[in-house]
Write a protein that holds these residues in place. Sequence first.
Motif, PDB file in Angstrom:
ATOM      1  N   GLN A  36      -3.719   2.375  -9.216  1.00  0.00           N
ATOM      2  CA  GLN A  36      -2.973   1.623  -8.212  1.00  0.00           C
ATOM      3  C   GLN A  36      -1.476   1.631  -8.502  1.00  0.00           C
ATOM      4  OE1 GLN A  36      -6.435  -1.639  -8.329  1.00  0.00           O
ATOM      5  NE2 GLN A  36      -4.649  -2.361  -7.207  1.00  0.00           N
TER       6      GLN A  36
ATOM      7  N   TYR B 128       6.088   1.967  -7.395  1.00  0.00           N
ATOM      8  CA  TYR B 128       5.445   0.859  -6.708  1.00  0.00           C
ATOM      9  C   TYR B 128       4.037   0.594  -7.239  1.00  0.00           C
ATOM     10  CZ  TYR B 128       3.238   4.612  -3.959  1.00  0.00           C
ATOM     11  OH  TYR B 128       2.539   5.719  -3.581  1.00  0.00           O
TER      12      TYR B 128
ATOM     13  N   ARG C 267       0.138  -0.863  -5.847  1.00  0.00           N
ATOM     14  CA  ARG C 267      -0.715  -1.100  -4.673  1.00  0.00           C
ATOM     15  C   ARG C 267      -1.747  -2.166  -5.002  1.00  0.00           C
ATOM     16  NH1 ARG C 267      -1.216  -1.194   0.786  1.00  0.00           N
ATOM     17  NH2 ARG C 267      -3.390  -0.918   1.414  1.00  0.00           N
TER      18      ARG C 267
ATOM     19  N   GLN D  99      -5.114  -3.484  -4.233  1.00  0.00           N
ATOM     20  CA  GLN D  99      -6.291  -2.941  -3.569  1.00  0.00           C
ATOM     21  C   GLN D  99      -7.564  -3.725  -3.884  1.00  0.00           C
ATOM     22  OE1 GLN D  99      -5.762  -0.192  -1.612  1.00  0.00           O
ATOM     23  NE2 GLN D  99      -7.864  -0.160  -0.839  1.00  0.00           N
TER      24      GLN D  99
ATOM     25  N   TYR E 207      -4.330  -6.519   1.380  1.00  0.00           N
ATOM     26  CA  TYR E 207      -3.879  -5.259   0.796  1.00  0.00           C
ATOM     27  C   TYR E 207      -2.371  -5.133   1.028  1.00  0.00           C
ATOM     28  CZ  TYR E 207      -8.891  -4.348   1.381  1.00  0.00           C
ATOM     29  OH  TYR E 207     -10.258  -4.431   1.360  1.00  0.00           O
ATOM     30  N   ARG E 208      -1.651  -4.647   0.018  1.00  0.00           N
ATOM     31  CA  ARG E 208      -0.200  -4.524   0.183  1.00  0.00           C
ATOM     32  C   ARG E 208       0.369  -3.604  -0.895  1.00  0.00           C
ATOM     33  NH1 ARG E 208      -1.936  -9.116  -2.089  1.00  0.00           N
ATOM     34  NH2 ARG E 208      -0.780 -10.140  -3.777  1.00  0.00           N
ATOM     35  N   THR E 209       1.544  -3.071  -0.615  1.00  0.00           N
ATOM     36  CA  THR E 209       2.247  -2.199  -1.554  1.00  0.00           C
ATOM     37  C   THR E 209       3.565  -2.863  -1.928  1.00  0.00           C
ATOM     38  OG1 THR E 209       1.247  -0.217  -0.585  1.00  0.00           O
ATOM     39  CG2 THR E 209       3.261   0.078  -1.882  1.00  0.00           C
TER      40      THR E 209
END
Length: 455
Positions: free
Chosen positions: A214, A225, A227, A229, A300-302
């Motif tokens: 991730q 970055y 992630r 998840q 969910y986000r980055t």
Amino acid sequence: MAYAEKRGKSWRVRYQLPDGRYDSESGFDTKQDALDYGRAQETDVQRKVFVNPKDGRQTLGTWADEWVKVMDVAETTDRTYLSRLNAVILPHWENIALGDITAMSYKAWRAKLAEQFSKNYVEGIEGVMRMLLDDAVEERLIPFNPMPSKTRRRRGRHVAVDNEDTYVWPTPRQALLIAENARALRGDQWYVMLLTMAYTGLRMGEIAGLRRDQLRLLGLEHGRYLRVQWQGQWLSAHAKHEVEKGQTCESIAELRLADPKRAGEIAKLNDVEVGGKLRVGRKLLLPKGFTLVPPKYSSYRTLILPPFLADLLSEQLAAKAHDVLVFPSQRGRPLRVDDQFYGRFWHPALQGRDAEPSRRGRPEQKALPAVKGVEEMVPHGTRHGHKVWLDGQGHPRVAVEERMGHKLKGVEGTYSHTSPEMELAIAQGLQKLWEASLAPGEEEVGAEWAQRRSG
């Protein structure tokens, strides 16, 4: 049509049900009373609002058994609901008929709960109870939910609302000091973990479930970055996994259990061969214990990382503490936030500890200073602190909420969007906070000077 019959010294009424059959009710003093009751029931049938009074004789325990079978919620939510049902709700209400639950009996029960448990836990219990009774109303087992409405004004003594914010969250400097204590307690991984919590706002479960794949850490400055998840949870019930194309027991064990060696457990539980072909769309049961499940609210986000944190996470990956997870336990297993975590790690990191000499094979323990002002903070306090930091820097609300994994409601949620420039500004702002935190405050400088003079 309803009609009345004499039965001894009282009257009985028979009235027609929605399916055409007749039901009856006895014990009326006069024929007119019996007819009035029966006609009222038939009127409700015609208006399609009829609730059979006898359905309310079903106990809450019986209804709860049916209710949990049709719940369609995430594994973690399912576990939470069952825990509150079995631990608190059913011991009191299990043998009580749904129709016998009144607003007054409910209020008396709630008053007892308030004496035993925290406000947040009581509100969680109330939420499950309200859903349970709302669904009973929908199934027409009872005519209305006896729980008092949250918005309805009740009689009684006025209770002043305490608006003081007592939640404990850290400043960037305090977050650094906690991380330094964590490193002294358990090593570099725990230093990086505390700073990751503070500078990403990840929930504790998301930290425990953060996979190596991730992280995207190849690049310069603000091109790296993370992630969000999964979140890691220790489940006491079997989670489910829907098979996708090309997946095997081993790949599912690696993806959902963070351990491909547990493929045999999945195969045994579902009566399949470890290396056998799995049908796409089949739902497999997963073993109990540590499981990676979707993040809370499917958030969910980055997240673009500030450069200092990306560097620290790169070092953490290079150390390879675990084949799948970024932050495993001391023994290299999935992280578990339990009494041992709090007693041996979290509380000493915040509250400090006294020095202890080496004894019985136990190494010497150096003294740790308490981090003033956050001694009572819980792990979730770092998430609160992250939000406060971003708000304090004046970042757009939509960008802040998206980073936190929240959805804005209403018109603002529909028309507000986060641009790459907003995300970059957040990462740059967090880097500035980190750099400022490296300089001790006046209070710390004074304390250090006093210590040197006394030494």
